[in-house]
Motif scaffolding. Structure first.
Motif, short mmCIF file in Angstrom:
data_model
loop_
_atom_site.label_atom_id
_atom_site.label_comp_id
_atom_site.label_asym_id
_atom_site.label_seq_id
_atom_site.Cartn_x
_atom_site.Cartn_y
_atom_site.Cartn_z
N VAL A 79 -22.60 22.30 -3.63
CA VAL A 79 -22.16 23.65 -2.52
C VAL A 79 -21.99 22.80 -1.46
CG1 VAL A 79 -23.54 25.41 -1.48
CG2 VAL A 79 -23.55 25.73 -3.66
N GLY A 80 -20.64 22.92 -0.82
CA GLY A 80 -20.51 22.53 0.43
C GLY A 80 -20.82 21.08 0.51
N LEU A 81 -19.99 20.42 2.01
CA LEU A 81 -20.03 18.54 1.46
C LEU A 81 -20.83 18.55 1.77
CD1 LEU A 81 -15.97 19.01 2.98
CD2 LEU A 81 -16.34 18.24 0.46
N PRO A 82 -21.77 17.26 1.24
CA PRO A 82 -22.56 16.33 1.67
C PRO A 82 -22.46 15.47 2.30
CG PRO A 82 -21.95 15.48 -0.35
CD PRO A 82 -21.01 17.14 -0.40
N TYR A 83 -21.89 15.62 3.98
CA TYR A 83 -21.85 14.08 4.54
C TYR A 83 -22.91 14.06 5.28
CZ TYR A 83 -16.99 15.37 5.64
OH TYR A 83 -15.72 15.54 5.07
N PRO A 84 -23.25 12.37 5.38
CA PRO A 84 -24.59 11.91 5.42
C PRO A 84 -24.89 12.30 7.34
CG PRO A 84 -22.81 10.18 4.85
CD PRO A 84 -21.97 11.73 5.22
N ASN A 85 -26.04 11.84 7.78
CA ASN A 85 -26.88 12.20 8.56
C ASN A 85 -25.63 11.18 9.96
OD1 ASN A 85 -28.37 13.16 11.24
ND2 ASN A 85 -29.84 12.86 10.03
N ALA A 86 -24.96 12.47 10.14
CA ALA A 86 -24.22 11.58 11.66
C ALA A 86 -24.77 11.15 13.11
CB ALA A 86 -23.00 12.58 11.97
N SER A 87 -26.09 11.12 12.81
CA SER A 87 -27.07 10.73 14.15
C SER A 87 -27.68 10.13 14.12
CB SER A 87 -27.58 11.84 14.87
OG SER A 87 -28.75 13.18 13.97
N ASP A 88 -28.22 9.25 12.27
CA ASP A 88 -28.51 8.33 11.86
C ASP A 88 -28.06 7.21 12.48
OD1 ASP A 88 -30.06 6.74 10.33
OD2 ASP A 88 -28.60 5.96 9.64
N LEU A 89 -28.89 5.95 13.01
CA LEU A 89 -28.32 4.93 13.64
C LEU A 89 -27.98 3.66 12.87
CD1 LEU A 89 -28.38 3.34 16.43
CD2 LEU A 89 -31.01 2.30 15.77
N ALA A 90 -28.09 4.38 12.24
CA ALA A 90 -27.27 3.11 10.44
C ALA A 90 -25.78 3.33 10.92
CB ALA A 90 -28.72 2.90 9.10
N MET A 91 -25.88 5.22 10.59
CA MET A 91 -24.59 5.52 10.73
C MET A 91 -23.65 4.87 11.64
SD MET A 91 -22.15 6.61 8.64
CE MET A 91 -23.00 6.86 7.11
N VAL A 92 -24.27 5.71 12.27
CA VAL A 92 -24.04 5.50 13.92
C VAL A 92 -23.10 4.09 14.21
CG1 VAL A 92 -23.93 5.70 16.58
CG2 VAL A 92 -24.57 7.44 15.05
N GLU A 93 -23.80 3.28 14.22
CA GLU A 93 -23.36 2.01 14.05
C GLU A 93 -22.55 0.82 13.02
OE1 GLU A 93 -24.35 -0.53 16.87
OE2 GLU A 93 -24.82 1.36 17.83
N LYS A 94 -22.27 1.82 12.01
CA LYS A 94 -21.92 1.28 11.27
C LYS A 94 -19.99 1.93 11.02
CE LYS A 94 -20.02 0.29 6.79
NZ LYS A 94 -20.15 -1.26 5.89
N MET A 95 -20.45 2.75 11.68
CA MET A 95 -18.86 3.71 12.10
C MET A 95 -18.81 3.14 13.18
SD MET A 95 -19.94 7.38 11.52
CE MET A 95 -17.81 8.27 11.69
N ARG A 96 -19.39 2.68 14.59
CA ARG A 96 -18.86 2.14 15.23
C ARG A 96 -17.91 0.38 15.04
NH1 ARG A 96 -23.37 2.01 19.61
NH2 ARG A 96 -22.47 4.16 19.55
N PHE A 97 -19.09 -0.04 14.25
CA PHE A 97 -18.67 -1.46 13.25
C PHE A 97 -16.66 -1.19 13.03
CE2 PHE A 97 -18.21 -4.50 10.08
CZ PHE A 97 -17.89 -5.61 10.59
N LEU A 98 -16.84 -0.28 12.03
CA LEU A 98 -15.58 -0.46 11.68
C LEU A 98 -14.75 0.22 12.57
CD1 LEU A 98 -16.83 1.44 8.37
CD2 LEU A 98 -16.10 -0.73 8.17
N ASP A 99 -14.81 1.07 13.51
CA ASP A 99 -13.82 1.25 14.49
C ASP A 99 -13.39 0.48 15.48
OD1 ASP A 99 -13.79 4.45 13.12
OD2 ASP A 99 -14.88 4.71 14.88
N ALA A 100 -13.87 -0.73 15.36
CA ALA A 100 -13.66 -2.18 16.47
C ALA A 100 -12.66 -2.85 15.16
CB ALA A 100 -14.99 -2.93 17.27
N LYS A 101 -13.42 -3.38 14.26
CA LYS A 101 -12.71 -3.80 13.51
C LYS A 101 -11.80 -3.41 12.88
CE LYS A 101 -14.44 -5.97 9.00
NZ LYS A 101 -15.04 -6.34 7.77
N HIS A 102 -11.47 -1.65 13.10
CA HIS A 102 -10.05 -1.40 12.35
C HIS A 102 -9.02 -1.53 13.24
CE1 HIS A 102 -7.49 1.36 10.31
NE2 HIS A 102 -7.38 2.19 11.05
N LYS A 103 -9.52 -1.52 14.47
CA LYS A 103 -8.75 -1.77 15.58
C LYS A 103 -7.65 -2.57 15.64
CE LYS A 103 -10.26 2.29 19.03
NZ LYS A 103 -11.09 2.19 19.63
#
Length: 140
Positions: A31-55
């Motif tokens: 039921v639904g899509l089990p997205y991780p907590n987008a406001s979790d600090l570890a998730m925010v930092e991982k996404m920020r790191f990957l975005d910088a690396k991706h660019k």
């Protein structure tokens, strides 16, 4: 003996790492899509790191958003996989959210399921489930 219903939360110990093979599970409803907590600090930092690396790379590594989506779909595929554990095992799978039909999400579902899946309304789903279980009883 009889029927039972087991409810579990994606990411919990019942949705990952336990076998529900053969008659232990004959239907999985996600039921639904089990997205991780987008406001979790570890998730925010991982996404920020990957975005910088991706660019700064041209090798096509995941962006932060792609990683976030992949993490969600890994959980979906793991939940589904709890019920079908070997070649002769079977289970009905219900993905209960209209977003599963979106191409970007649909593409991340395991190929064997993606190729067999159809998007239907409730009445058609009920009829297809009844037909599925009738066939399974005949061949199972």
């Amino acid at each position: 003996e009889g029927a039972a219903v087991l409810l579990a939360v994606s990411g919990g110990s019942l949705s990952e790492g336990i076998d529900f093979k053969d008659d232990l599970c004959r239907l999985v409803a996600v039921v639904g899509l089990p997205y991780p907590n987008a406001s979790d600090l570890a998730m925010v930092e991982k996404m920020r790191f990957l975005d910088a690396k991706h660019k700064s790379r041209s090798d096509g590594g995941l962006s932060g958003r792609e990683f976030y989506s992949a993490k969600c779909m890994k959980a979906v595929n793991q939940c589904i996989g709890r019920s079908i554990r070997h070649a002769r095992d079977w289970s009905a799978i219900l993905l209960l959210d209209h977003r599963y039909a979106q191409p970007a999400i649909h593409q991340q579902i395991s190929r064997w399921l993606r190729e067999a899946a159809t998007a239907v309304g409730f009445k058609d789903a009920l009829a297809q489930l009844q037909n599925f279980f009738l066939k399974a009883e005949t061949f199972g």
